[in-house]
Design an enzyme around this catalytic site. Sequence first.
Site, PDB file in Angstrom:
ATOM      1  N   LYS A   1       0.819  -1.228   0.000  1.00 58.64           N
ATOM      2  CA  LYS A   1       0.000   0.000   0.000  1.00 58.64           C
ATOM      3  C   LYS A   1       0.843   1.264   0.000  1.00 58.64           C
ATOM      4  CE  LYS A   1      -2.036  -0.529   4.040  1.00 58.64           C
ATOM      5  NZ  LYS A   1      -1.477  -1.787   4.539  1.00 58.64           N
TER       6      LYS A   1
ATOM      7  N   ARG B   1       0.865  -9.084  13.443  1.00 59.56           N
ATOM      8  CA  ARG B   1       0.270  -7.974  12.673  1.00 59.56           C
ATOM      9  C   ARG B   1      -0.754  -8.509  11.665  1.00 59.56           C
ATOM     10  NH1 ARG B   1       5.224  -5.061  10.186  1.00 59.56           N
ATOM     11  NH2 ARG B   1       3.727  -3.538   9.428  1.00 59.56           N
TER      12      ARG B   1
ATOM     13  N   ARG C   1      11.800  -6.194   3.971  1.00 58.92           N
ATOM     14  CA  ARG C   1      11.702  -4.740   3.924  1.00 58.92           C
ATOM     15  C   ARG C   1      12.856  -4.014   4.626  1.00 58.92           C
ATOM     16  NH1 ARG C   1       5.781  -2.533   5.616  1.00 58.92           N
ATOM     17  NH2 ARG C   1       5.093  -3.011   3.519  1.00 58.92           N
TER      18      ARG C   1
ATOM     19  N   ARG D   1      12.899  -2.548  10.517  1.00 56.22           N
ATOM     20  CA  ARG D   1      12.035  -2.150  11.623  1.00 56.22           C
ATOM     21  C   ARG D   1      11.847  -3.290  12.622  1.00 56.22           C
ATOM     22  NH1 ARG D   1       7.207   0.267   8.168  1.00 56.22           N
ATOM     23  NH2 ARG D   1       6.039  -0.987   9.656  1.00 56.22           N
TER      24      ARG D   1
ATOM     25  N   ARG E   1      -8.232   1.601  10.831  1.00 60.65           N
ATOM     26  CA  ARG E   1      -7.901   0.194  11.056  1.00 60.65           C
ATOM     27  C   ARG E   1      -8.877  -0.474  11.994  1.00 60.65           C
ATOM     28  NH1 ARG E   1      -1.950   0.883   9.941  1.00 60.65           N
ATOM     29  NH2 ARG E   1      -0.898  -1.099  10.146  1.00 60.65           N
TER      30      ARG E   1
HETATM   31  P1  AMP Z   1       2.081   0.581   9.435  1.00 60.21           P
HETATM   32  O1  AMP Z   1       3.369   1.161   8.994  1.00 60.21           O
HETATM   33  O2  AMP Z   1       0.892   1.226   8.797  1.00 60.21           O
HETATM   34  O3  AMP Z   1       2.029  -0.917   9.339  1.00 60.21           O
HETATM   35  O4  AMP Z   1       1.957   0.935  11.001  1.00 60.21           O
HETATM   36  C1  AMP Z   1       2.919   0.510  11.931  1.00 60.21           C
HETATM   37  C2  AMP Z   1       2.284   0.334  13.305  1.00 60.21           C
HETATM   38  O5  AMP Z   1       1.731   1.580  13.759  1.00 60.21           O
HETATM   39  C3  AMP Z   1       1.121  -0.651  13.352  1.00 60.21           C
HETATM   40  O6  AMP Z   1       1.556  -1.986  13.494  1.00 60.21           O
HETATM   41  C4  AMP Z   1       0.366  -0.145  14.573  1.00 60.21           C
HETATM   42  O7  AMP Z   1       1.015  -0.528  15.777  1.00 60.21           O
HETATM   43  C5  AMP Z   1       0.510   1.353  14.452  1.00 60.21           C
HETATM   44  N1  AMP Z   1      -0.594   1.971  13.666  1.00 60.21           N
HETATM   45  C6  AMP Z   1      -0.502   2.580  12.443  1.00 60.21           C
HETATM   46  N2  AMP Z   1      -1.691   3.023  12.035  1.00 60.21           N
HETATM   47  C7  AMP Z   1      -2.581   2.675  13.003  1.00 60.21           C
HETATM   48  C8  AMP Z   1      -3.977   2.840  13.168  1.00 60.21           C
HETATM   49  N3  AMP Z   1      -4.731   3.450  12.232  1.00 60.21           N
HETATM   50  N4  AMP Z   1      -4.545   2.360  14.299  1.00 60.21           N
HETATM   51  C9  AMP Z   1      -3.820   1.755  15.264  1.00 60.21           C
HETATM   52  N5  AMP Z   1      -2.494   1.542  15.170  1.00 60.21           N
HETATM   53  C10 AMP Z   1      -1.868   2.011  14.051  1.00 60.21           C
END
Ligand code: AMP
Length: 207
Positions: free
Chosen positions: A14, A167, A123, A156, A89
Amino acid sequence: MMNIIFLGPPGVGKGTIAAMTSEKFKIPHISTGDLLRESRKNQTALGKEAEKYMDAGELVPDKLIINLIKERFKEPDCKDGFLLDGFPRTMDQAVMLEEVVPIDHVFDFYASEDTLMERLTGRRTCRNCNHVFNIYTAKPKKEGVCDLCGGELYERADQKPEVVRNRLHVYKQVTKPLENYYESIIHLIEAEASPTEIFAKVVSILE
Ligand code: AMP
């Protein structure tokens, strides 16, 4: 005015497609994951609070995320639309969003579990500009160095296999049900192909 959501499991790509789409349609790419990583880097109160959830592959509590996104929406670049990547989310986040702005399109990206695992564990992210490379599928020209800005690439903490599995589990349990919520405006996008091909599908729908 174009208000777009990119939905899909972690690792589906994405972020890459969102960056391309944001550039083409001149709308800001808002990634709550990037905003949280930025807060962590700056060790803000939010950043410190979010750390433990992120490193465990859990969602950060809705209250924190909703404040974060409301603040982001106040910035002037959001007035002609935006592309949300990684938000909403949860159902509560989606309901809050609907109270604030109308949504025009939801793109729902999907790929097999094997593809997601490869993309997530391969990644490497730039510490400086957040650009994402992949040691299997999108290698940087020089190992460990960002092609775009020369920044250092890192892995990361949430890319360890057990955290990745969590996740993906959280996605299925909590986020995937949003597909029903957005049923009338959703576009399903198969995301096994190359970024260029996936991007072309998104563009053809938006144009
Ligand atoms: P991402 O890079 O979008 O996968 O986000 C990394 C981490 O940030 C996720 O695994 C969550 O812990 C947190 N996170 C990001 N966006 C959200 C969201 N909309 N709601 C809750 N946690 C989030």
